[in-house]
Design a protein around this motif. Structure first.
Motif, short mmCIF file in Angstrom:
data_model
loop_
_atom_site.label_atom_id
_atom_site.label_comp_id
_atom_site.label_asym_id
_atom_site.label_seq_id
_atom_site.Cartn_x
_atom_site.Cartn_y
_atom_site.Cartn_z
N UNK A 85 0.85 -1.20 0.00
CA UNK A 85 0.00 0.00 0.00
C UNK A 85 0.88 1.25 0.00
N UNK A 86 1.88 1.25 0.86
CA UNK A 86 2.78 2.40 0.96
C UNK A 86 3.50 2.65 -0.36
N UNK A 87 4.01 1.59 -0.98
CA UNK A 87 4.72 1.75 -2.25
C UNK A 87 3.79 2.29 -3.34
N UNK A 88 2.58 1.75 -3.41
CA UNK A 88 1.64 2.22 -4.44
C UNK A 88 1.25 3.68 -4.22
N UNK A 89 1.04 4.06 -2.98
CA UNK A 89 0.70 5.46 -2.69
C UNK A 89 1.90 6.37 -2.97
N UNK A 90 3.09 5.90 -2.66
CA UNK A 90 4.28 6.69 -2.97
C UNK A 90 4.41 6.93 -4.47
N UNK A 91 4.20 5.88 -5.26
CA UNK A 91 4.28 6.02 -6.72
C UNK A 91 3.20 6.99 -7.21
N UNK A 92 1.97 6.84 -6.70
CA UNK A 92 0.88 7.75 -7.09
C UNK A 92 1.20 9.20 -6.74
N UNK A 93 2.00 9.40 -5.69
CA UNK A 93 2.32 10.75 -5.24
C UNK A 93 3.55 11.33 -5.90
N UNK A 94 4.20 10.54 -6.77
CA UNK A 94 5.35 11.08 -7.51
C UNK A 94 6.71 10.57 -7.08
N UNK A 95 6.76 9.61 -6.19
CA UNK A 95 8.02 8.97 -5.82
C UNK A 95 8.38 8.00 -6.95
N UNK A 96 9.56 8.12 -7.50
CA UNK A 96 9.93 7.39 -8.72
C UNK A 96 10.58 6.03 -8.40
N UNK A 97 9.91 4.93 -8.74
CA UNK A 97 10.48 3.60 -8.46
C UNK A 97 11.44 3.16 -9.56
N UNK A 98 12.41 2.36 -9.18
CA UNK A 98 13.29 1.72 -10.16
C UNK A 98 12.50 0.56 -10.79
#
Length: 157
Positions: A85-98
């Motif tokens: 959940x945290x990772x998906x919300x971070x991505x939705x908020x603009x945190x860029x995953x590798x």
């Protein structure tokens, strides 16, 4: 204007185009926001979405927050849920995953389809420790490895 001058201008133009493209890539990388931990996402007013799809189930943000607040104790499905959940919300908020984190998000979602939330996966179980095979064809790292990858991403590493 001679052929030599045209070649020179063409080279300058190509270098300029490449520099513009590279500056756009750098700007895109700079636009990534800092990732947040799961504790941050306990506040519903901070969520960028009203619902989230985890392990084949759609949860409202309030349902997901209730689960995030559930004690993890000995059931690793709750730890995986929190990290995903945290990772998906971070991505939705603009945190860029590798690409590795994107793969871990994908794999963790499949893992939670198979190992349902609250199913009692323990830290020493094969479900947590061994490579995960989804639908007899897709292979992912262990639940533990995917969790660690998501946790590192969510903590800014």
């Amino acid at each position: 204007m001679g052929v030599r001058n045209l070649r020179y201008l063409t080279k300058i133009l190509m270098i300029t185009v490449c520099l513009i493209a590279l500056s756009g890539i750098a700007a895109a990388c700079d636009s990534c926001v800092e990732c947040k931990t799961f504790g941050y996402w306990k506040a519903p007013c901070l969520w960028p979405v009203e619902s989230i799809h985890i392990g084949g189930i759609t949860y409202t943000k309030y349902q997901a927050i209730d689960i995030i607040c559930h004690p993890v104790r000995y059931d690793k499905t709750y730890a995986m849920f929190n990290a995903l959940v945290t990772a998906k919300l971070n991505v939705k908020s603009g945190c860029c995953p590798s690409s590795e984190v994107e793969d871990a998000i994908w794999g963790a979602d499949r893992w939670l389809e198979v190992y349902k939330l609250g199913s009692g996966v323990t830290v020493s179980s094969d479900a947590w420790k061994k490579e995960f095979v989804y639908c007899s064809r897709d292979t992912y790292p262990s639940g533990e490895d995917m969790f660690k990858k998501l946790d590192a991403f969510n903590n800014g590493y």
